[in-house]
Design a protein around this motif. Structure first.
Motif, mmCIF file in Angstrom:
data_model
loop_
_atom_site.group_PDB
_atom_site.id
_atom_site.type_symbol
_atom_site.label_atom_id
_atom_site.label_comp_id
_atom_site.label_asym_id
_atom_site.label_seq_id
_atom_site.Cartn_x
_atom_site.Cartn_y
_atom_site.Cartn_z
ATOM 1 N N GLN A 185 0.808 -1.303 0.050
ATOM 2 C CA GLN A 185 -0.097 -0.203 0.060
ATOM 3 C C GLN A 185 0.750 1.257 -0.198
ATOM 4 O O GLN A 185 1.894 1.152 0.789
ATOM 5 N N VAL A 186 0.589 2.130 -0.829
ATOM 6 C CA VAL A 186 1.561 3.585 -1.001
ATOM 7 C C VAL A 186 0.642 4.580 -0.777
ATOM 8 O O VAL A 186 -0.503 4.438 -1.010
ATOM 9 N N THR A 187 1.068 5.779 -0.209
ATOM 10 C CA THR A 187 0.335 6.913 0.189
ATOM 11 C C THR A 187 0.334 7.969 -0.965
ATOM 12 O O THR A 187 1.494 7.678 -2.068
ATOM 13 N N ASP A 188 -0.172 8.933 -1.343
ATOM 14 C CA ASP A 188 -0.306 9.791 -2.255
ATOM 15 C C ASP A 188 0.929 10.553 -2.194
ATOM 16 O O ASP A 188 1.608 10.962 -1.285
ATOM 17 N N GLY A 189 1.714 10.633 -3.362
ATOM 18 C CA GLY A 189 2.897 11.150 -3.503
ATOM 19 C C GLY A 189 4.093 10.355 -2.996
ATOM 20 O O GLY A 189 5.245 11.067 -3.268
ATOM 21 N N ALA A 190 3.911 9.167 -2.825
ATOM 22 C CA ALA A 190 5.191 8.344 -2.346
ATOM 23 C C ALA A 190 5.970 7.954 -3.554
ATOM 24 O O ALA A 190 5.374 7.807 -4.728
ATOM 25 N N GLN A 191 7.335 8.094 -3.462
ATOM 26 C CA GLN A 191 8.157 7.687 -4.488
ATOM 27 C C GLN A 191 8.420 6.305 -4.827
ATOM 28 O O GLN A 191 8.297 5.599 -3.818
#
Length: 669
Positions: free
Chosen positions: A656-662
């Motif tokens: 799961q990744v957050t908004d703006g994660a590289q």
């Protein structure tokens, strides 16, 4: 009356119920998931209890955890809001068994109205008008085909246990029936665990009109007038208004009385909505929602009543506060649902952080008599900085307006929508503005096919004030440059002051929506300033407005005021009722990036990585697919912004990744 209640919901409806609790001096308890730890509804209540993971199935739909939270906090009753468990028979029964008051109808009423077929049988016995159709238990395909043929086409297939537009098919011809039936049954089984269907005569250009009813435990029952909810997309409501325009007084009264008869037929208690489908002056029972509706604010605005307060008083055993003869309609109200969605892409939900959120001047959760006096009301469960996640309904706010007439309310809604500013996810604000200003809606020529029938006009390309918006963006950029060098030596300044002679600066802009680049030329010679953009060169002046991000520009003979929200090199301009976004082509920054030789690829929204298409060391060209993310049940492919070599992959499938994660590192070849 209760001392403390638990609100088994989230978002704007949880905030809405909490507002009435505060007004009445009742303590409120919120429940929240991992994704909602810092949500607005958590801070709106006096206490909050964590109940599970982000997915609703692991939190807001876990009956045992909600019951445990109520017991642990000493709540006496549970308000279910709408959605989630609000019409769940098992939840209402669990509340009863735990000694908690379910702020809703009795279990028997929920069960009776939970099946569309059973509900229609009850309504027929109560002499409530029904659309001609088949609602029987025999689901033999041959029998169903025969019933449809006898009814005459077009017919509507509906999942008996369904709702929200799922498990519905319009069948135009007899030869198409078998395939449509099979498809409808598959979807019904998948969505509701029940493949039973009913068949109704499909009415051409029908209206969707519903009646708000209330009943108490002492035999009292009233209707609080009607609402028109005809404007829909994918069988889901977009705009609602009260009262329904154009109804004859006798029809309005007959519909209200039929709704009360429907409530009495199932021994109803509390707030409910009886939905009718109309053609001309004829109306037919469609279904009954055994809960508070999303659109209840328009009823509050025209009656001056707090419907949640009524719910609490009735659940506590009090009689209805008013009799039918004491109820009256005052003025007209409209509600627009502002969603994070992309109308141009079939209204697909959109996710992301609300980097900038500004609503029109109004009163938040203006309820009761105060709500009736407010001309603009805003019900919202999010704040600037919150994230619209893929886990829940993507509603940003409900915008409700009130006027003395429908025309007054319509004009007020247009102005209110023009004042909405959202930066982050896509929204339907511009689409809503087109809807309320289109001729059919303005003329109250309403039916459930309005959006589809006027699709070309509603989705046509509209001319935007590019020249004016570019002038405002340029003013914001020049203002920022002035501020950055105000205290510096003029010899170190790169902005507008020169020792001798004139000055000229070329500003590069890219329209993000159309991916079109524009050069804008700002020139100053003595006291004269000019701006060249969108094909013309004009005298130009600009000044700061009253707010920190407000600007006024005069370009040629045109004076425009607007607001500019700056997010890095992206300038979001709100003016003349439109929103445009321009990226400043910062050549110095771009050159620095090129010299650095690395590229950041970031997640455009929170979601899950479902495919990684490259490995470290891979050489890719511009546009090569690199990572596939899933958000809001949709797949999004992220491509290479330029050719280069992948030096590092930072996430794996399932993460799961957050908004703006590289997501990975790409080095320029």
């Amino acid at each position: 009356m209760f001392n403390k209640i638990l609100i088994a919901n989230r978002g704007e409806i949880a905030c809405r119920v909490a507002a009435t609790c505060r007004k009445l001096g009742i303590k409120s308890v919120a429940v929240y998931s991992d994704a909602d730890a810092n949500a607005k509804h958590v801070t709106a209540c006096d206490e909050a209890v964590h109940i599970g993971e982000a997915a609703a199935a692991q939190s807001y739909l876990r009956i045992e955890r909600i019951i445990a939270a109520a017991r642990a906090t000493g709540a006496q009753a549970i308000h279910p809001g709408y959605g989630f468990l609000s019409e769940n028979e098992a939840f209402a029964r669990a509340c009863d068994e735990a000694g908690l008051v379910f702020i809703g109808p009795p279990v028997g009423a929920i069960a009776a109205m939970g099946s569309k077929a059973a509900a229609k049988a009850l309504m027929q016995a109560a002499s409530v008008p029904l659309v001609p159709g088949y609602h029987g238990d025999d689901q033999d395909a041959v029998l169903l085909q025969r019933e449809a043929d006898a009814m005459g086409y077009p017919v509507l297939l509906k999942a008996s246990a369904g709702g929200g537009g799922k498990g519905m098919r319009v069948v135009e011809r007899s030869e198409d029936f078998a395939a449509a039936l099979a498809s409808c049954k598959r979807e019904a089984a998948s969505s509701f665990g029940n493949d039973r269907v009913l068949i109704e005569k499909y009415l051409l250009r029908p209206r969707h009109v519903e009646v708000q009813v209330f009943a108490d435990k002492h035999g009292g029952a009233v209707y609080l007038f009607d609402r028109d909810c005809s404007v829909q997309r994918r069988h889901q409501k977009v705009l609602e208004e009260a009262p329904a325009p154009g109804l004859d007084a006798s029809v309005r009264r007959a519909m209200g009385e039929a709704a009360v008869a429907a409530a009495r037929a199932v021994h109803y208690v509390g707030a409910g909505t009886v939905e009718f489908i109309m053609t001309g002056a004829e109306f037919y029972f469609m279904e009954m929602n055994t809960r508070l509706q999303v659109e209840h604010p328009v009823t509050e605005m025209i009656t001056g009543l707090d419907l949640v307060e009524w719910q609490l008083r009735v659940a506590a055993g009090e009689p209805l506060p008013l009799a039918q003869s004491q109820l009256a309609v005052q003025g007209h109200a409209l509600e627009a649902r502002i969603y994070a969605e992309n109308p141009a892409r079939g209204f697909l939900p959109s996710t992301g952080t609300l980097k900038h959120l500004r609503m029109p001047e109004g009163v938040e959760f203006a309820i009761g008599a105060a709500g009736q006096r407010a001309s603009v009301r805003i019900d919202s469960g999010v704040r600037e900085g919150d994230t619209i996640t893929p886990f829940y309904d993507p509603m940003i706010a409900k915008l409700i307006v009130h006027g003395t007439t429908r025309e007054d309310a319509l004009a007020r809604m247009q102005r209110a929508l023009e004042a909405c500013e959202v930066v982050g996810p896509h929204t339907n604000v511009e689409f809503l503005h087109r809807l309320v200003t289109c001729e059919p809606f303005a003329a109250a020529d309403l039916d459930t096919g309005l959006i589809e029938r006027h699709h070309d006009a509603l989705f046509a390309a509209h001319r935007k004030p590019v020249r004016e918006a570019l002038a405002l963006a340029s003013a914001a950029l020049l203002s920022r440059e002035d501020a950055s060098t105000r205290d510096a030596s003029p010899w170190a300044s790169l902005v507008h002051w020169r020792l001798n002679g004139g000055y000229q600066q070329t500003i590069g802009w890219r329209d993000i929506e159309t991916n079109t680049t524009f050069p804008a030329t700002f020139a100053q010679d003595g006291g004269a300033q000019t701006l060249g953009c969108a094909g013309s060169v004009d005298a130009y002046t600009w000044s700061r407005g009253r707010g920190a991000d407000e600007y006024a520009v005069t370009i040629g003979d045109t004076r425009v005021t607007g607001r500019v929200f700056i997010d890095g090199d992206v300038f979001h301009v709100f003016c003349l009722g439109t929103a445009m976004s321009f990226e400043w082509q910062n050549l110095l920054a771009h050159a620095a990036d090129a010299d650095h030789g690395e590229g950041r690829l970031t997640a455009p929204m929170p979601g899950k990585v479902i495919a990684v298409l490259v490995e470290p060391g891979a050489v890719v060209e511009k546009g090569t697919p690199l990572v596939v993310m899933e958000a809001m049940k949709m797949e999004h492919t992220i491509g290479a912004p330029f050719g280069g070599t992948v030096t590092e992959v930072l996430y794996a499938v399932g993460d799961q990744v957050t908004d703006g994660a590289q997501l990975l590192v790409l080095e320029v070849s």
